[in-house]
Each structure stands twice: as C-alpha cells, then as structure tokens.
Write a protein that holds these residues in place. Structure first.
Motif, short mmCIF file in Angstrom:
data_model
loop_
_atom_site.label_atom_id
_atom_site.label_comp_id
_atom_site.label_asym_id
_atom_site.label_seq_id
_atom_site.Cartn_x
_atom_site.Cartn_y
_atom_site.Cartn_z
N MET A 1 -5.32 4.69 -4.96
CA MET A 1 -5.50 3.17 -5.03
C MET A 1 -7.05 2.33 -5.35
N LEU B 1 -8.11 -3.25 -3.03
CA LEU B 1 -7.04 -3.47 -1.23
C LEU B 1 -6.47 -4.85 -1.88
N TYR C 1 0.65 -1.44 0.18
CA TYR C 1 -0.05 -0.04 0.28
C TYR C 1 1.17 1.12 -0.71
N ARG D 1 2.15 1.85 -3.49
CA ARG D 1 1.31 2.10 -4.29
C ARG D 1 0.96 3.65 -4.49
N CYS E 1 -1.17 2.87 6.02
CA CYS E 1 -1.05 1.58 5.67
C CYS E 1 -0.74 0.49 6.50
#
Length: 275
Positions: free
Chosen positions: A152, A156, A69, A72, A91
């Motif tokens: 994102m 997920l 995460y 990203r 995160c």
C-alpha cells in the motif's frame, strides 16, 4: 494526512480505478473462478473480517478500513502469494492501529483463530467452517504486516461513506430508520469492489436512495426528488452503484458459507498449478 477525501491518497495514489481497470484486474482471478464464485469470495472474506472485528468490539469504520486494506493488497496479488486468512488477521490488526483503536497483536491473532475455528456464532453472521487451516503464530502476523504496508506504499488513511451519510442525514432531517437502513447498505457495499471506483459520497447517496425502498420516511416523493437534485452529483454514478448493489444481493441468494473454505483451498491450488 489529507484533510478530506479530495486531497487524499485514496483518490490520487492508484486506489481509485476506472471500471475498465477493475475489470482487467478481475480477469486475473476469473481464469480459475466463475463470476459468481469471485463474488462469493468477496462476500466470504468481508464476513470473516467483520466477525474478527465483532470479537474485538471495534467500530464499523475499523472493520471497513480492514476490508479496504484486504482488497488493496489483492489488487496486485493472489491468494497463493499470501494466505488470505493470514491477511485477514493482519488487515484487522493494522486497521485498529491506524484508526487509533490499537489492540495487542496477540489478541487479534487469538480472536482470529477463534473465528476461523468456527467456535464463534454471532447473531447476524453465519458460523464459519472448522475446516479452515490457520497454522500461523504472532510473528507471522507481524511479518505479513510489513508486506501489506509495502504493497500500500504506506498510504493508510481511508475515507468511508459513513460520515457522509451522517452529515446528509442531519442536513436533510431524515428519519432514523432511513439512516439505519442506509448504514446497513453501506456495510454491504464492501462486499463489492465499488470502493475502488466511486467516491464515498456517491456510495452514501446510493445507499440512502436504496433505503427509501425499505423505509419511505417522512419526505414526499416530490421533496425527495428535489433533495437529490440539490445534491449536485452525477445521477448516472449513483444509479450505477444502486445497480451493483442490487446485483450483489441477487448473487448473495446462491451463497453457501459452508462451501467457502473448500472453494478457497481449490482456488489456491489452481493458482499454484498454473504457475
């Protein structure tokens, strides 16, 4: 949710990049950093996320998800956009929820503060500097979560090499020492950006390949060569992952944890000055 990696958003929603695309992204950061400094930042924040995870006693897969995460988010953003220490906390909080191991947001925030204050020393990890500023409260983490989710696009689910490694280990009847060595190598792979370039099974196979250097196991070289041939994977990709792992190990020798908070502050200041 997709049943496997090949049908997942990880493959089809801009989360798998070519080496060229990744190199272009890194150029954005290397206007203020050398290649080694950029590698040090990846090592540093991967370690910080792991430290917070250890404080929360979560599984390694959750730590890995939080790390992905973090990576990203900073594909399209800089440390100046959102403080990376706040994003580290966020995160981990989100990864715990997604991986069905939820922790209270205040607990994640508090454990992060302890890690950033340098009061936590855990065998296998270096201590972090007390110079880290973390002037955030629980509402800041909640707000940051919304930015992370938006970045994102609410995709997920993350597939990791760990389950592939376990499956291969069981099918090939490899010794436990090889599994442990390969697991540690996969942990180290998150200190690079190879998660954006290679599918999980390639990273898992490369980790197993490298683990044979640590522990030759019970298979003969002929048996091992035949086993790798039967996997039906692109050997070029496997060897590329091996080379990238060896490269990060070489860079790691010059890494000094105590210097990292100052490097982060300088990096953010340089970005601000260039805006």
């Amino acid at each position: 949710m997709a049943a496997n990696y090949w049908e997942s958003s990880q493959l089809y929603v801009r989360f798998l990049l070519t080496r060229f695309e990744l190199a272009e992204i890194e150029k954005m950061h290397m206007t203020q950093l050398t290649a080694n400094e950029l590698a040090y930042l990846k090592i540093y924040f991967t370690n910080l996320i792991a430290l917070v995870g250890k404080r929360l006693h979560v599984r390694q897969e959750i730590i890995a998800t939080a790390t992905v995460y973090f990576k990203r988010f900073y594909i399209n953003n800089t440390f100046y956009d959102i403080d990376p220490y706040l994003m580290t906390t966020t995160c981990m909080y989100l990864a715990c929820k997604v991986e069905e191991c939820p922790h209270n947001i205040k607990q994640v925030w508090n454990e992060s503060k302890i890690v950033f204050s340098g009061k936590f020393i855990k065998f296998g990890f270096v201590d972090v500097s007390s110079e880290i500023r973390f002037p955030y409260d629980v509402p800041d983490v909640a707000e940051c979560e919304s930015y992370l989710l938006e970045e994102m696009k609410f995709y997920l689910v993350v597939y990791h090499p760990y389950q592939v490694l376990i499956d291969i280990h069981e099918q090939a009847n490899m010794p436990k020492a090889s599994l442990q060595a390969a697991w540690s190598i996969i942990n180290d792979s998150f200190k690079t950006d190879m998660v954006f370039v290679y599918p999980p099974h390639v990273i898992a196979i490369a980790a197993l390949f490298l683990s044979r250097v640590v522990d030759q196991g019970n298979q003969s070289d002929v048996e091992a060569q035949q086993w790798y041939a039967d996997l039906n994977v692109d050997v070029t990709d496997v060897l590329q992952v091996v080379n990238e792992l060896l490269a990060v190990y070489e860079v790691w020798t010059g890494y000094v944890d105590e210097k990292m908070p100052d490097m982060v502050s300088r990096y953010i200041a340089d970005i601000a000055a260039s805006c």
